[in-house]
Design a protein around this motif. Structure first.
Motif, PDB file in Angstrom:
ATOM      1  N   ILE A  79       0.865  -1.164   0.000  1.00 52.66           N
ATOM      2  CA  ILE A  79       0.000   0.000   0.000  1.00 52.66           C
ATOM      3  C   ILE A  79       0.905   1.217   0.000  1.00 52.66           C
ATOM      4  O   ILE A  79       1.559   1.518   0.999  1.00 52.66           O
ATOM      5  N   THR A 137       4.153   3.565  -1.587  1.00 57.26           N
ATOM      6  CA  THR A 137       5.498   3.291  -2.067  1.00 57.26           C
ATOM      7  C   THR A 137       6.324   2.594  -0.989  1.00 57.26           C
ATOM      8  O   THR A 137       6.079   2.749   0.192  1.00 57.26           O
ATOM      9  N   ALA A 172      11.051  -5.542   2.770  1.00 57.43           N
ATOM     10  CA  ALA A 172      10.807  -4.202   2.262  1.00 57.43           C
ATOM     11  C   ALA A 172      10.598  -3.252   3.426  1.00 57.43           C
ATOM     12  O   ALA A 172      10.259  -3.662   4.532  1.00 57.43           O
ATOM     13  N   THR A 173      10.805  -1.980   3.164  1.00 56.79           N
ATOM     14  CA  THR A 173      10.472  -0.965   4.159  1.00 56.79           C
ATOM     15  C   THR A 173       9.627   0.097   3.479  1.00 56.79           C
ATOM     16  O   THR A 173       9.877   0.414   2.320  1.00 56.79           O
ATOM     17  N   PRO A 174       8.661   0.669   4.197  1.00 49.58           N
ATOM     18  CA  PRO A 174       8.228   0.272   5.532  1.00 49.58           C
ATOM     19  C   PRO A 174       7.429  -1.044   5.494  1.00 49.58           C
ATOM     20  O   PRO A 174       6.726  -1.293   4.524  1.00 49.58           O
ATOM     21  N   ASP A 227      10.470   0.444  -0.468  1.00 47.43           N
ATOM     22  CA  ASP A 227      11.757   0.067  -1.055  1.00 47.43           C
ATOM     23  C   ASP A 227      12.246  -1.210  -0.373  1.00 47.43           C
ATOM     24  O   ASP A 227      11.578  -1.727   0.514  1.00 47.43           O
ATOM     25  N   ILE A 232       1.858  -5.884   5.816  1.00 47.08           N
ATOM     26  CA  ILE A 232       1.727  -5.105   4.596  1.00 47.08           C
ATOM     27  C   ILE A 232       2.930  -4.185   4.481  1.00 47.08           C
ATOM     28  O   ILE A 232       3.608  -3.901   5.479  1.00 47.08           O
ATOM     29  N   ILE A 233       3.201  -3.785   3.246  1.00 43.63           N
ATOM     30  CA  ILE A 233       4.359  -2.912   3.049  1.00 43.63           C
ATOM     31  C   ILE A 233       3.899  -1.620   2.377  1.00 43.63           C
ATOM     32  O   ILE A 233       2.802  -1.556   1.807  1.00 43.63           O
ATOM     33  N   GLY A 234       4.752  -0.623   2.433  1.00 41.72           N
ATOM     34  CA  GLY A 234       4.439   0.651   1.785  1.00 41.72           C
ATOM     35  C   GLY A 234       4.306   1.767   2.797  1.00 41.72           C
ATOM     36  O   GLY A 234       4.427   1.554   4.004  1.00 41.72           O
TER      37      GLY A 234
END
Lengths: 510, 107
Positions: A111, A113, B61-63, A115, B76-78
């Protein structure tokens, strides 16, 4: 005034994967990333694991394994059979996993962007913690498959690779291709970021599996082009059969050794050369196995160690045959002067067989090696695979400063030549032909030395006979032509008596 | 204000004070402190400071936001730019419709 030669040349890191450094002319680009691409089950993970394992074993370089696909547990377990105890290296601080394999709870939902900084942090952390000089990422495709935003992943991969460069870590990244003709990478990860690209393949060729490795690109340096066969050996891993790395630099002494027969030694101008390969060619039953036996007996009689690879007969048959010619293989073997390796040609592929033969030669360290017969191997191999096998074997034997004797069966009784010979006649130093000679309704045997590199030899075709003592070389055939062509014909002008007289005359004709 | 029966434990993993990290922290804080105070406890972990934790939790991944409680854990990421979606994926929407619990069940 600076010349281009003053520029630092690309440093290479020897992988210590057997044979690979030869085709890569030194190893992988040091401190830089290399891509290994291949369709599924081409050996990418084994290659990657071996890259780290060889680093630990051979050069004391620690390694980090970043796995995107298999769990560390699976990798540890799968590699045990190749002789690599990863868990032990982990406890010694030589190996570290970064486990980025899919977890039960992370069906990744993005959800907004994001990285892969976390991955980068973990990788850097692992590298620092064990002081790694090598790193593997296996495999990229699996990582791409888990995120929908592929451009973000691509960007992040590039970031990680850049970071590894600054840390001076030599990286190996694997990537899965969908098919042989397709792009190197399913997701179009730019190959330009890699300084070298290696392609692994697994072909089906003449109903035989054939693994090959190709260095597709190597920036800024030379390497050997094209595909090279490799095999995965239990307890050892990948071994590349690198004909390219061979150089024609074997010693060429003029030390003579006995062929096991005084008469044949005389014909050859004093025996075989010690560092030479002799090819004995003949139809079935002409006495090739006997010549092999004499060759071994001659060596063992001088206290030399002999090794016989037999692909047509069992141990018991060989013992019986030798006994029939007055040679006691059992006694010679008990004295440690002989080792017999009997195997059906169908038992293994050519690559595996070559590795096996090299290993036996390497451990037994024989003075003489005999192969009976090469043509038996030819029928279970592709033409290309056979040629590579023969080249690999002859070069290896020569480098050991060992005498070799190969036999080759011709397909027709009279005359003829086999494909085996077409492939190897230029590689062998001497060729001895054994041929049937049909004279007036009688089968006789003829022997001639067709070629003997670096030496004079008798050019006649000699008659020889076989009995319970072995073979006996008699006088040259005279006034007969067409023996080698398989159509002997007596000289036309002579009377019958003259002809018979001339046939076994001892002196040379004027 | 109702006293919620559900309590959520959320872990937010960030990599340093990047704009993306700050956005994620701000968005999550808004959810926890403004929209559902008392129902939600959040911890922010900077993996640059604690890389070993990232390895242990297998953060990629972050966040990354992990709902550590209630089970099963999910992530969840993003930068959590769409809080409605966050609430939906973490299955937190139940909070809004949950009837008021009896007194004393807080904590």
């Amino acid at each position: 005034m600076k010349k281009t030669t003053d520029r630092p040349s690309l440093a290479k890191l020897p992988t210590h994967i057997p044979g690979f450094d030869l085709i890569a002319m030194g190893g992988l680009p040091k401190g830089r990333p290399t891509l290994v691409s291949g369709t599924s089950s081409t050996g990418k993970t084994v290659f990657a694991v071996q890259f780290l394992a060889a680093g630990i074993i051979e050069s004391g370089q620690n390694g980090v394994f970043v796995t995107f696909e298999e769990s560390p547990d699976d990798i540890r377990m799968n590699m045990i059979s190749l002789g690599w105890d990863i868990a032990a290296w982990e406890s010694e601080g030589k190996w570290a996993f970064v486990d980025a394999s899919p977890q039960d709870d992370d069906e990744i939902t993005a959800i907004g962007t994001f990285d892969l900084a976390a991955l980068l942090v973990r990788v850097e952390h692992a590298v620092r913690q064990i002081g790694a000089e090598r790193i593997v990422m296996d495999t990229l495709g699996s990582l791409f498959g888990r995120f929908t935003d592929r451009s973000a992943i691509r960007r992040e991969i590039l970031r990680i690779l850049r970071s590894l460069k600054t840390m001076n870590v030599t990286a190996l990244v694997t990537s899965e291709r969908r098919d042989e003709s397709g792009p190197l990478d399913r997701f179009g990860a730019e190959t330009f970021v890699f300084d070298a690209v290696i392609i692994l393949r697994n072909h089906l060729e003449d109903e035989k599996r054939r693994r090959t490795i190709e260095i597709f690109k190597y920036r800024g340096t030379t390497h050997h082009q094209g595909e090279y066969p490799f095999t995965i050996v239990p307890e050892e891993g990948i071994a590349v059969l690198s004909l390219a790395g061979m150089e024609l630099k074997q010693q060429s002494g003029d030390i003579r050794i006995t062929s096991g027969s005084q008469a044949l030694d005389d014909i050859c101008g004093g025996g075989f050369f010690r560092d030479s390969i002799v090819l004995v060619s003949g139809a079935t039953g002409t006495g090739k196995t006997l010549m092999t036996t004499e060759f071994i007996q001659g060596g063992a009689g001088n206290g030399e160690k002999c090794l016989l690879f037999a692909f047509e007969e069992s141990r018991e048959q060989l013992f019986r045959n030798a006994r029939g010619w007055g040679v006691d293989y059992e006694r010679i073997e008990a004295e440690g002067k002989l080792r017999l390796v009997c195997e059906y040609p169908e038992v293994s592929g050519m690559e595996d067989r070559l590795i096996m033969m090299k290993k036996v030669i390497g451990t037994f360290k024989p003075d003489r090696v005999a192969v009976d017969s090469l043509s038996a191997l030819e029928r279970v191999s592709s033409v290309k695979g056979f040629r590579e096998f023969v080249i690999g074997l002859t070069s290896f034997i020569k480098h050991q400063e060992t005498a070799g004797l190969f036999t080759s069966t011709t397909p027709t009784l009279m005359g003829g030549e086999s494909i085996t010979e077409a492939h190897i006649s230029t590689l062998t130093d001497s060729i001895i032909l054994l041929r049937y000679v049909e004279l007036y309704g009688e089968m006789r045997r003829g022997l001639t030395v067709l070629k003997m590199r670096g030496s004079q030899h008798a050019k006649n075709i000699f008659e020889f006979t076989i009995d319970g003592q072995g073979f006996h070389i008699g006088k040259p055939f005279h006034n007969i032509s067409g023996i080698l062509a398989g159509m002997p014909a007596a000289g036309a002008a002579l009377q019958e008596v003259d002809r018979l007289d001339a046939l076994f005359r001892s002196e040379e004709r004027p | 204000m109702d006293i919620r029966m559900n309590r959520y434990e959320l872990e937010l993993y960030i990599a340093g004070q990047t704009p993306v990290s700050r956005r994620a922290v701000a968005n999550l804080r808004k959810l926890c402190e403004r929209d559902m105070p008392d129902a939600c406890r959040m911890v922010v972990i900077d993996i640059l400071e604690r890389p070993a934790v990232a390895e242990e939790k297998k953060i990629l991944a972050t966040p990354t936001l992990i709902r550590a409680y209630p089970p099963p854990p999910c992530r969840i990421i993003g930068d959590m730019s769409d809080m409605e979606k966050v609430v939906f994926y973490l299955d937190m929407s139940a909070v809004e419709t949950m009837p008021a619990p009896r007194e004393g069940e807080k904590q």
